[in-house]
Design a protein around this motif. Structure first.
Motif, PDB file in Angstrom:
ATOM      1  N   GLY A 253     -56.102 -31.371   8.986  1.00  0.00           N
ATOM      2  CA  GLY A 253     -55.839 -32.767   9.330  1.00  0.00           C
ATOM      3  C   GLY A 253     -54.390 -33.072   9.011  1.00  0.00           C
ATOM      4  N   ASN A 254     -54.162 -34.088   8.186  1.00  0.00           N
ATOM      5  CA  ASN A 254     -52.804 -34.437   7.763  1.00  0.00           C
ATOM      6  C   ASN A 254     -52.474 -33.908   6.368  1.00  0.00           C
ATOM      7  N   ASP A 255     -53.432 -33.247   5.736  1.00  0.00           N
ATOM      8  CA  ASP A 255     -53.228 -32.701   4.397  1.00  0.00           C
ATOM      9  C   ASP A 255     -52.641 -31.298   4.496  1.00  0.00           C
ATOM     10  N   ALA A 256     -51.606 -31.049   3.687  1.00  0.00           N
ATOM     11  CA  ALA A 256     -50.966 -29.741   3.670  1.00  0.00           C
ATOM     12  C   ALA A 256     -50.917 -29.222   2.239  1.00  0.00           C
ATOM     13  N   HIS A 257     -51.147 -27.937   2.091  1.00  0.00           N
ATOM     14  CA  HIS A 257     -51.085 -27.259   0.799  1.00  0.00           C
ATOM     15  C   HIS A 257     -50.078 -26.130   0.940  1.00  0.00           C
ATOM     16  N   TYR A 258     -49.099 -26.115   0.052  1.00  0.00           N
ATOM     17  CA  TYR A 258     -48.036 -25.129   0.104  1.00  0.00           C
ATOM     18  C   TYR A 258     -47.991 -24.353  -1.209  1.00  0.00           C
ATOM     19  N   SER A 259     -47.799 -23.042  -1.094  1.00  0.00           N
ATOM     20  CA  SER A 259     -47.610 -22.232  -2.290  1.00  0.00           C
ATOM     21  C   SER A 259     -46.581 -21.148  -1.988  1.00  0.00           C
ATOM     22  N   PHE A 260     -45.819 -20.812  -3.021  1.00  0.00           N
ATOM     23  CA  PHE A 260     -44.813 -19.756  -2.921  1.00  0.00           C
ATOM     24  C   PHE A 260     -44.789 -19.017  -4.241  1.00  0.00           C
TER      25      PHE A 260
END
Length: 146
Positions: free
Chosen positions: A47-54
Motif C-alpha cells: 500500500g503506502n507503507d514502506a519498510h527499508y533496511s540496509f
C-alpha cells in the motif's frame, strides 16, 4: 510455573511469526545484495507503507515510512513506461557481484526480474531507469542512505 513458561513461550512464538510478516506481505519489493564486501538493501512496499533496511559498509539502517499516492503512482508509471514485464534477463553465471532484484506482485506490471546474471543489452536502459527510480525513492525518504 509450567503454565507461565508455556504462556511466555507461546507469546514469543506469536511475536516472532508476526515480525516476519512484513517480509512476505508486500506489493513491490526492491532488493540489492551480494558483492565482495556483501551488502543487503531491501525496500518493501505494501500500500503506502514502506519498510527499508540496509546492512553493510559498517552501517545498519532499519526504518519504516509512508509513501504518498503520487510516489506509488510514479513507481507504477515508471515500471509500465519501461516495460518491466518484458525486460529480458541474461542467464550467464556471474558471481561475486552486487545483484538487484525487483518483485511486483500486483497489477499490470506483475513480474520478478533480477540482474544477477545481467540484463540483455536491449533492456538495459529500461532496467537502469527503473532502478534509478527506486534509488531516488529511497534517497528521498531515508536519511543517511549509503
Amino acid at each position: 510455573m509450567k503454565k507461565l513458561i508455556a504462556i511466555l513461550f507461546l507469546i514469543m512464538i506469536t511475536v516472532s511469526c508476526n515480525s516476519q510478516k512484513v517480509y512476505s506481505d508486500f506489493d513491490i519489493s526492491y532488493s540489492k545484495s551480494g558483492g565482495y564486501a556483501p551488502i543487503y538493501e531491501n525496500l518493501l512496499i505494501k500500500g503506502n507503507d514502506a519498510h527499508y533496511s540496509f546492512e553493510g559498509q559498517g552501517k545498519k539502517i532499519k526504518t519504516s515510512f509512508k509513501l504518498t499516492n503520487e510516489e506509488i503512482q510514479n513507481l507504477n508509471q515508471v515500471l509500465a513506461q519501461n516495460n518491466f514485464r518484458h525486460i529480458a534477463e541474461d542467464h550467464k553465471k556471474i558471481y561475486d557481484r552486487v545483484a538487484i532484484s525487483i518483485n511486483v506482485k500486483n497489477g499490470e506490471n506483475s513480474a520478478n526480474k533480477t540482474d544477477a546474471s545481467m540484463i540483455m543489452p536491449q533492456s538495459q536502459k529500461n532496467w537502469d531507469q527503473i532502478v534509478n527510480t527506486f534509488q531516488n525513492t529511497i534517497s528521498k525518504n531515508v536519511k543517511n542512505t549509503p
